[in-house]
Design a protein around this motif. Structure first.
Motif, short mmCIF file in Angstrom:
data_model
loop_
_atom_site.label_atom_id
_atom_site.label_comp_id
_atom_site.label_asym_id
_atom_site.label_seq_id
_atom_site.Cartn_x
_atom_site.Cartn_y
_atom_site.Cartn_z
N ASN A 157 0.85 -1.18 0.00
CA ASN A 157 0.00 0.00 0.00
C ASN A 157 0.90 1.24 0.00
N PRO A 158 0.96 1.99 -1.10
CA PRO A 158 1.87 3.14 -1.16
C PRO A 158 1.53 4.25 -0.18
N THR A 201 -0.72 8.75 -2.70
CA THR A 201 -2.00 8.17 -3.06
C THR A 201 -2.35 8.55 -4.49
N LEU A 202 -3.45 8.02 -4.98
CA LEU A 202 -3.90 8.35 -6.32
C LEU A 202 -4.20 9.84 -6.46
N ASP A 203 -4.67 10.45 -5.39
CA ASP A 203 -5.00 11.88 -5.43
C ASP A 203 -3.79 12.78 -5.24
N ASP A 204 -2.74 12.26 -4.66
CA ASP A 204 -1.52 13.05 -4.43
C ASP A 204 -0.30 12.18 -4.72
N LEU A 205 0.24 12.32 -5.93
CA LEU A 205 1.35 11.47 -6.38
C LEU A 205 2.72 12.10 -6.12
N SER A 206 2.75 13.20 -5.39
CA SER A 206 4.03 13.86 -5.17
C SER A 206 5.02 12.96 -4.44
N TYR A 227 1.87 -5.62 -7.98
CA TYR A 227 2.45 -4.65 -7.05
C TYR A 227 2.75 -3.33 -7.78
N ALA A 228 3.34 -3.45 -8.97
CA ALA A 228 3.73 -2.25 -9.71
C ALA A 228 2.52 -1.37 -10.01
N MET A 229 1.44 -1.98 -10.52
CA MET A 229 0.27 -1.17 -10.86
C MET A 229 -0.32 -0.50 -9.63
N ARG A 230 -0.33 -1.20 -8.51
CA ARG A 230 -0.85 -0.60 -7.29
C ARG A 230 -0.02 0.59 -6.86
N TYR A 231 1.26 0.61 -7.22
CA TYR A 231 2.17 1.70 -6.84
C TYR A 231 2.33 2.74 -7.95
N GLY A 232 1.51 2.64 -9.01
CA GLY A 232 1.59 3.63 -10.08
C GLY A 232 2.78 3.46 -10.98
N THR A 233 3.38 2.28 -10.99
CA THR A 233 4.51 1.96 -11.86
C THR A 233 3.99 1.14 -13.04
N ILE A 234 4.38 1.50 -14.25
CA ILE A 234 3.77 0.93 -15.44
C ILE A 234 4.52 -0.34 -15.86
#
Length: 627
Positions: free
Chosen positions: A395-396, A407-412, A526-533
């Motif tokens: 969970n990122p 999070t999805l709303d704040d990727l900073s 895991y990658a997709m859940r962490y926003g990694t393509i």
């Protein structure tokens, strides 16, 4: 089926002076009287009346059969408001309608299954107690998800004692003071059971000296253990006895169970049910499902070892196996062997794989490893369900291994994770430079040879590449050489490190997975859940979970979560990576869309559990396997 299984109308016992019916029941009736003392104590107090008995402030209402004998208990709160029961089995019925339970808290909504079952997982590993790969993850997480939906769930696995720190993982497991005798390998083995009730699941550990040695569950630095067939034969026999003899929570699971036999290590369970128990009316209402996590491993040994299984001679045909001519060692080699996984596929009521794509691949000559014809003949009972992941550990927004959360709303925070990763590994700190990652074993299956041939060309571009893994020495040495040649672009971490694997997953922009075959695969989830393509070879679970980006779909908003390429060649891999890199650099809105769709994907075990329940229902619709 007659061609697969040689049967005889007459049972021939290989144990002289032992009545076959006694063989099945002797451990239950004679060897384990002590196992039922707790159950008898509770039963005695309620036999003379119909009123419930009290235990730890909770009323135990008796369930009786037609003759009036007590067969079980229902937990009943003492008042209408007293709805919580701690440290107890809160659902003991089988195939009963269970009310929908809605939990209105921060965890969201939890719904119970409409029909519940007594489920017994049999596995060689289950996290966190033992784990070498995806099998341990599945058997450590799926049972908890099913228990949360109202099923009564037992996991049977060996109690590995290797004299190291990992022994502490079994510290909470209590000896059940229940011993059984298993007839196999030309003798009788004494087997014990340990038990821990955790997360709504009965974790049962089979204890025997053969599980007490240094190394991992299957081998040590010198290779695989030579007695693995014996060790996992013990596991299977013990797993079949556990529901009958262990009064967990005050009562046994009984005969109406659903066994999930995971990979070849548990493959004898369906065979034992059919050969040892069904002929005498035991487990007549039980069902078994063979779960294939990796068909490449089948438990094949010389034909002469069949007598070690403790099976009647006429059942040899279920496990009999003949190697093709090209695979034999010499001209006089007949190629005869026994194949435990084959026996499971012949006798199981249903067959599951860990992805839909893999359920098709195993029916092909390329992916069937010699069992494709058998699997094709049983394709009506073969299904695939994609594995889930532990969404709490991965969970990122809360991962303890990350320097910054997002999070999805704040990727900073993802940018901060990338900068921290570059700094930790000594790469130039360049937030805008595409960062590619690889996590996995360094072997042929994972396509390391394709990465090896393509990396020099890839690094001619303005990118950075990080690899984490261990395996064949030639690939480990190659990683070290690449790091020395491309000091500002490449880092290779030889070995495996859980915290760094989390930081690579979070810090990279792209995750590369060019596996030759992948039954399911977890790193892409895991990658997709962490926003990694993910950029993957389109095979098995990789093809099921990663959909190639289409920028023109959905009225120009795009669809897809990554890139899946085929065939598996150096050129196709590089082409897919270059398209991904170009999208990252020049099409930021599209890249954010890819990240968003990946992070929104439901990869939880709760989602997978619902699909498993559908297969459970199908298993009980059909009659059980009979020879």
């Amino acid at each position: 089926m007659d061609t697969l299984l040689q049967s005889s109308p007459i049972f021939i016992s290989k144990w002289t002076h032992i009545n076959p019916r006694q063989l099945v029941f002797s451990t239950f009736k004679q060897q384990h009287r002590s196992c039922n003392l707790k159950l008898r104590a509770i039963t005695k107090s309620s036999q003379d009346g119909s009123s419930p008995v009290s235990k730890d402030g909770v009323l135990l209402d008796t369930e009786k059969d037609e003759s009036g004998s007590v067969v079980g208990f229902r937990f009943i709160p003492q008042s209408a408001d007293d709805t919580e029961i701690s440290n107890s089995h809160d659902d003991i019925s089988t195939n009963d309608k269970a009310e929908e339970v809605i939990v209105d808290d921060d965890l969201g909504e939890t719904r119970r299954a409409e029909v519940t079952y007594n489920i017994v997982f049999v596995t060689s590993e289950a996290a966190p107690y033992s784990k070498t790969g995806g099998l341990g993850d599945v058997c450590g997480s799926l049972p908890i998800a099913l228990a949360g939906r109202g099923h009564r769930v037992m996991v049977v696995s060996p109690r590995y004692m290797n004299g190291g720190p990992s022994d502490k993982k079994f510290a909470a497991a209590v000896d059940q003071d229940c011993r059984i005798k298993v007839a196999c390998s030309g003798g009788v083995q004494d087997v014990a059971f340990f038990h821990e009730y955790r997360a709504g699941v009965d974790w049962v550990f089979v204890d025997h000296p053969s599980f007490h040695r240094p190394g991992n569950p299957y081998g040590d630095a010198y290779g695989a253990f030579g007695d693995n067939q014996f060790r996992f034969t013990l596991l299977c026999h013990a797993a079949c006895e556990a529901p009958l003899v262990l009064p967990l929570g005050g009562f046994t699971y009984g005969e109406k169970c659903l066994f999930l036999a995971n990979d070849w290590h548990a493959g004898l369970v369906p065979v034992l049910l059919a050969a040892k128990y069904h002929p005498y009316g035991v487990y007549k209402d039980a069902r078994s499902i063979a779960v294939i996590h990796n068909l490449a491993h089948q438990g094949v040994e010389p034909a002469s070892t069949y007598s070690n299984f403790g099976l009647p001679p006429e059942w040899y045909g279920a496990l009999g196996w003949v190697f093709p001519t090209w695979a034999r060692t010499h001209a006089l080699d007949t190629g005869e062997a026994v194949n435990i996984l084959k026996g499971a596929l012949v006798t199981a009521d249903r067959i599951l794989t860990v992805s839909q794509g893999y359920s098709w691949e195993i029916t092909t000559p390329e992916g069937g490893y010699g069992l494709n014809e058998l699997l094709t003949s049983r394709k009506t009972v073969v299904n695939g369900i994609t594995n889930g992941i532990d969404v709490t550990e991965w969970n990122p927004s809360s991962d303890e291994h990350l320097p910054s959360h997002y999070t999805l709303d704040d990727l900073s925070g993802k940018i901060e994770c990338k900068i921290a990763l570059q700094k930790e590994l000594g790469l130039p700190i360049r937030p805008d430079c595409p960062l590619i990652g690889f996590i996995g074993r360094l072997d042929y299956q994972k396509g390391i040879d394709i990465i090896l041939s393509g990396t020099p060309d890839l690094l001619q571009d303005d990118v950075q590449f990080i690899m984490l893994g261990s395996g064949e020495k030639q690939y480990e040495d190659w990683m070290r050489a690449m790091e020395a040649t491309f000091k500002d672009k490449f880092r290779g971490w030889v070995g495996f490190n859980v915290p760094i694997s989390h930081r690579i997953t979070a810090g990279c922009d792209i995750l590369l997975m060019p596996s030759r075959f992948e039954p399911c695969g977890l790193n892409q989830l895991y990658a997709m859940r962490y926003g990694t393509i993910p950029v993957v070879h389109e095979t098995g679970g990789l093809g099921d979970t990663v959909k190639t980006f289409n920028p023109f779909a959905d009225e120009g908003r795009g669809e897809g979560t990554g890139w899946a390429f085929k065939p598996l060649t150096r050129e196709c891999m590089l082409d897919a990576l270059r398209v991904a890199i170009e999208t990252y650099r020049k099409h930021k809105p599209s890249w954010r869309g890819l990240m968003k769709r990946g992070m929104e994907r439901d990869s939880s075990w709760d989602n997978a559990a619902v699909q498993y329940e559908e297969v459970f229902k199908w298993a009980f619709i059909d009659p059980p396997y009979v020879s």
